[in-house]
Every structure is written in C-alpha cells, then in structure tokens.
Design an enzyme around this catalytic site. Sequence first.
Site, PDB file in Angstrom:
ATOM      1  N   ALA A  96       0.793  -1.316  -0.073  1.00 62.70           N
ATOM      2  CA  ALA A  96       0.048  -0.035   0.051  1.00 62.70           C
ATOM      3  C   ALA A  96       0.746   1.286   0.139  1.00 62.70           C
ATOM      4  O   ALA A  96       0.249   2.313  -0.444  1.00 62.70           O
ATOM      5  CB  ALA A  96      -1.056  -0.275   1.207  1.00 62.70           C
ATOM      6  N   ILE A 154       1.658   1.967  -6.839  1.00 60.32           N
ATOM      7  CA  ILE A 154       0.217   1.536  -7.326  1.00 60.32           C
ATOM      8  C   ILE A 154      -0.535   1.767  -6.055  1.00 60.32           C
ATOM      9  O   ILE A 154      -1.824   2.433  -6.175  1.00 60.32           O
ATOM     10  CB  ILE A 154       0.142   0.320  -8.039  1.00 60.32           C
ATOM     11  N   ASN A 165       8.567 -14.340  -6.240  1.00 56.48           N
ATOM     12  CA  ASN A 165       7.420 -13.822  -5.649  1.00 56.48           C
ATOM     13  C   ASN A 165       6.301 -14.841  -5.238  1.00 56.48           C
ATOM     14  O   ASN A 165       5.465 -14.613  -4.579  1.00 56.48           O
ATOM     15  CB  ASN A 165       6.940 -12.793  -6.511  1.00 56.48           C
ATOM     16  N   ASP A 222      -4.331  -3.560 -19.551  1.00 51.07           N
ATOM     17  CA  ASP A 222      -4.321  -3.984 -21.075  1.00 51.07           C
ATOM     18  C   ASP A 222      -5.481  -3.666 -22.063  1.00 51.07           C
ATOM     19  O   ASP A 222      -5.168  -3.416 -23.104  1.00 51.07           O
ATOM     20  CB  ASP A 222      -3.863  -5.550 -21.129  1.00 51.07           C
ATOM     21  N   HIS A 268      -0.946 -11.573 -18.788  1.00 52.83           N
ATOM     22  CA  HIS A 268      -0.443 -10.251 -18.620  1.00 52.83           C
ATOM     23  C   HIS A 268       0.972 -10.295 -18.868  1.00 52.83           C
ATOM     24  O   HIS A 268       1.757 -10.225 -17.968  1.00 52.83           O
ATOM     25  CB  HIS A 268      -1.019  -9.496 -17.354  1.00 52.83           C
TER      26      HIS A 268
HETATM   27  P1  NAX Z   1       6.580  -0.499  -6.082  1.00 52.17           P
HETATM   28  O1  NAX Z   1       7.635  -1.282  -5.887  1.00 52.17           O
HETATM   29  O2  NAX Z   1       6.331   0.812  -5.948  1.00 52.17           O
HETATM   30  O3  NAX Z   1       5.476  -1.040  -4.770  1.00 52.17           O
HETATM   31  C1  NAX Z   1       5.502  -2.371  -4.297  1.00 52.17           C
HETATM   32  C2  NAX Z   1       5.378  -2.359  -2.839  1.00 52.17           C
HETATM   33  O4  NAX Z   1       4.888  -3.695  -2.260  1.00 52.17           O
HETATM   34  C3  NAX Z   1       6.471  -1.759  -2.076  1.00 52.17           C
HETATM   35  O5  NAX Z   1       6.101  -0.697  -1.229  1.00 52.17           O
HETATM   36  C4  NAX Z   1       6.997  -3.026  -1.253  1.00 52.17           C
HETATM   37  O6  NAX Z   1       7.381  -2.601  -0.015  1.00 52.17           O
HETATM   38  C5  NAX Z   1       5.836  -3.754  -1.214  1.00 52.17           C
HETATM   39  N1  NAX Z   1       5.903  -5.204  -0.837  1.00 52.17           N
HETATM   40  C6  NAX Z   1       6.891  -6.187  -1.077  1.00 52.17           C
HETATM   41  N2  NAX Z   1       6.778  -7.201  -0.932  1.00 52.17           N
HETATM   42  C7  NAX Z   1       5.564  -7.251  -0.190  1.00 52.17           C
HETATM   43  C8  NAX Z   1       4.831  -8.107   0.845  1.00 52.17           C
HETATM   44  N3  NAX Z   1       5.233  -9.469   0.769  1.00 52.17           N
HETATM   45  N4  NAX Z   1       3.784  -7.912   1.280  1.00 52.17           N
HETATM   46  C9  NAX Z   1       3.206  -6.627   1.303  1.00 52.17           C
HETATM   47  N5  NAX Z   1       3.845  -5.490   0.557  1.00 52.17           N
HETATM   48  C10 NAX Z   1       5.150  -5.900   0.082  1.00 52.17           C
HETATM   49  O7  NAX Z   1       5.602  -0.955  -7.221  1.00 52.17           O
HETATM   50  P2  NAX Z   1       4.295  -0.938  -7.830  1.00 52.17           P
HETATM   51  O8  NAX Z   1       4.840   0.259  -9.147  1.00 52.17           O
HETATM   52  O9  NAX Z   1       3.239  -0.345  -6.914  1.00 52.17           O
HETATM   53  O10 NAX Z   1       3.890  -2.199  -8.520  1.00 52.17           O
HETATM   54  C11 NAX Z   1       3.538  -3.098  -7.909  1.00 52.17           C
HETATM   55  C12 NAX Z   1       3.311  -4.264  -8.849  1.00 52.17           C
HETATM   56  O11 NAX Z   1       2.442  -4.243  -9.734  1.00 52.17           O
HETATM   57  C13 NAX Z   1       4.549  -4.914  -9.289  1.00 52.17           C
HETATM   58  O12 NAX Z   1       4.534  -6.171  -9.224  1.00 52.17           O
HETATM   59  C14 NAX Z   1       4.317  -4.645 -10.827  1.00 52.17           C
HETATM   60  O13 NAX Z   1       5.077  -5.489 -11.635  1.00 52.17           O
HETATM   61  C15 NAX Z   1       2.821  -4.907 -10.784  1.00 52.17           C
HETATM   62  N6  NAX Z   1       2.127  -4.127 -12.118  1.00 52.17           N
HETATM   63  C16 NAX Z   1       1.033  -5.308 -12.413  1.00 52.17           C
HETATM   64  C17 NAX Z   1       0.388  -4.661 -13.559  1.00 52.17           C
HETATM   65  C18 NAX Z   1      -0.676  -5.210 -14.179  1.00 52.17           C
HETATM   66  O14 NAX Z   1      -1.649  -4.978 -15.141  1.00 52.17           O
HETATM   67  N7  NAX Z   1      -1.176  -6.447 -13.686  1.00 52.17           N
HETATM   68  C19 NAX Z   1       0.640  -3.137 -14.190  1.00 52.17           C
HETATM   69  C20 NAX Z   1       1.600  -2.228 -13.389  1.00 52.17           C
HETATM   70  C21 NAX Z   1       2.526  -2.945 -12.476  1.00 52.17           C
HETATM   71  O15 NAX Z   1       3.363  -3.184 -13.413  1.00 52.17           O
END
Ligand code: NAX
Length: 359
Positions: free
Chosen positions: A42, A46, A137, A191, A219
């Site tokens: 959070a 995103i 992951n 998408d 995706h």
């Molecule tokens: P960020 O790196 O800005 O944020 C991710 C957050 O998740 C970080 O604050 C981190 O501390 C936290 N986090 C990591 N491991 C965790 C866990 N075990 N439990 C709780 N929180 C955890 O990435 P952001 O740009 O927000 O993207 C988040 C995810 O969305 C990424 O995996 C990204 O690849 C994916 N996306 C998916 C998309 C889709 O269409 N399905 C598109 C957008 C995005 O690329």
Amino acid sequence: MFVKTIKGLNGVLEKTSTGICLYKHEMVSEMASPIRVAVTGAAGNIGYALAFRLASGEVFGPDQPVHLNLIEIPPAISALDGVEMELDDCAFSTLAGVTKVDSDHLEEGFGDCNFVLCVGSVPRGKGMERGDLIRINGPIFTNTGKAIQAAAAKDVRIVVVGNPCNTNCLIAMNNAPDIPRDRWYAMMMLDQNRAKTQLAQKSGQPVSSVSKMTIWGNHSATQFPDYFHAEIGGTPAPEVIKDDAWLQNDFIPIVQKRGAAVINARGASSAASAANAALDTVKSIISVTPENETFSAAVCSDGSYGVDEGLIFGFPLQSDGATSKIVQGQEHNEFAQQKIDATLKELREERDTVKDLLN
Ligand code: NAX
C-alpha cells in the site's frame, strides 16, 4: 420542531428549528456497515494511488463506508503512517477507518476483508529473468493464499496485480482451497484500457464507443488483445479501422509493450493507470455488465476455449454483480488461435515453474 440532519466526517449535526445543534458521533456506524478492503504494497506507487480513490467513495458509492487495511513489509510501515496522515487530511466522509499491518501478520491484514487487492511484490530487477521473478514472488503468494483463507470475510474477492499476476494468483488460489475459485481475479484491465484507447485514437472515435475488448491469456508480452471481437460504435473494429496490417503489426505489439514504453518515457512503471485499472476491475466485478459488453480479467479456467482447467487466464467476462462468468461462443480464426495458443503455452510453463508451490 423540525430536525435537519447534516452528515459529517465523524458524526451527524442535527439542527433543530429552535436553533439547538446536536452533534451525534459515529455517523458512519449509522450508515451501512463498512466494506473492508485490504491493499498489499500500500505504500508503493500503485498502492498509494489506489488508497485515496478507494477511500473517496468512488468505487463503492457515496453511502458505503470503506475500511482500509493497508499492508506493507516492516521497513515500509513508517511510509504507511504518512499515507494514513494524508488519508486523514482528505476528510473523506466514506472512510470508516484505516488499519496498518506488516506483512509478517497477514491474517490480521486480511481479517474480515471483503476485497483483497494484492499489489505488493518484489519488482523485476536488472538482469532478472521472468522465471527468477516468479520464483522470488511465489512464496509471498503461498502465504497470501493461506492467510486469506484463514481470515478474510466469507464473501471475499481477490484481485492480484503484483506480477507475474496470473501465476501469483494461481499460487494464492491453490493455497486457499476452501475459497471458491470464482473469487480470484488477476488484472488484465490495464491492457484492456490501453487497447481501447489505441483503437479509439486510430479510428478517431471516442474511447467510450469501444466495447468488447478482450485480452486473452497472460498479462505479459504474449497477451492477445483480440481486436476481431472488439467493437467501435457497435461495429466490429476491423470494419471501422479498415487497416488489417496496422491491427496485426502495430496495434498488438503497442498494447503488449505499452508497459515498457511508459517506463522508457517516465523512468518509472505505470502507477496511476495501473491503480485506475485495479479499481475498474473491482467496479466491473460488483456491477452488472451491460448485455452488449464484456470486461477483461484473468480468472480460473473451467476448460473454456481449450484452456487447461485451473489456469488463471484472461477471458471475456460478464458479471451479474456478484459472480463473473466466462462469455462463451466466441470463434477464433487461425491467426487469433495461434496467439491464444502462444500465451497459453507461456502460462503452462509458468505453472510448471511453480508446481511445488501449488497444493
Ligand atoms: P512498488 O515497488 O512501487 O511497490 C510495491 C510495494 O510492495 C512496495 O512498497 C513494497 O514494499 C511492497 N511489498 C513488497 N513485498 C511485499 C509483501 N510481501 N507484502 C506486502 N507488501 C510488499 O511497485 P508498484 O509500481 O506499486 O507495482 C506493484 C506491482 O504491480 C509490481 O509487481 C508490478 O509489476 C505490478 N504491475 C502489474 C500490472 C498489471 O497490469 N497486472 C501493471 C502495473 C504494474 O507493473
């Protein structure tokens, strides 16, 4: 004496004809009971964009309070304090409360949640292969599935955003065998929205005129944005655009590689548009889909269209406001079928990579 009721953030101001003002606290408890929404990651890009729009009433309506369970890894909890302060500073009348939880206490984080938005995951680093990311992951999503099953509300629905979202969703679903499989979604909406806009811009029509835009499969860069079944103003998109070469050779790769194009331009991955798509997904799930429309999400295959049962695959969906069904009966020409086969092959390989994480 009349009583005029004015709703406020933490209470109700009742102004009587005699000029007496009564302030009753906990107005929110007099409204519908709050929907509880968990967001993992959070404090990330995103998640930060998501939290405010969830709290604002935009998704569940102006009369439906929302309680947010914001989940982060322990080092990012202090960043969540800042998010909570900003949420307070928005004075949203629909925000019933915020609970911050670290990811070592996932059951607390998902406790009684009606929706879980799984955004948190480790991003793909330099030189990291897709397979490496899946292995890194994967374990996050075994714990996520177990904790959702143990603690979430009976009607919980889950949208997985964190990549690789189809396979992360597959892992979580398989670690929560008591949760009906039609509750699980992986996000294909970004998408879909990207594809709609490309068709609208090419045809010179408003984006609202584009319907039935399905993203089949994964995706990832193998996804198939199915322009054959998309419509512009109710007419099949190819008949409006009249440029098969563009549809085949430009449109498909533009949509498949749009995420990389945003990173190149912005120096950071899609965040506001991704959060918007996650909310569009929730809205599509909780609304009745108009008869002549579909929406895209990856859901657990029941064997439709020859996709292995149990795979999380992007399909055309319609919702009755509670449950989404895969729209049946779409026919694919050889070109489209090859694209669907390619993305299916990739998802089968991803499933094989994580088979030890699937119960
Ligand atoms: P960020 O790196 O800005 O944020 C991710 C957050 O998740 C970080 O604050 C981190 O501390 C936290 N986090 C990591 N491991 C965790 C866990 N075990 N439990 C709780 N929180 C955890 O990435 P952001 O740009 O927000 O993207 C988040 C995810 O969305 C990424 O995996 C990204 O690849 C994916 N996306 C998916 C998309 C889709 O269409 N399905 C598109 C957008 C995005 O690329």
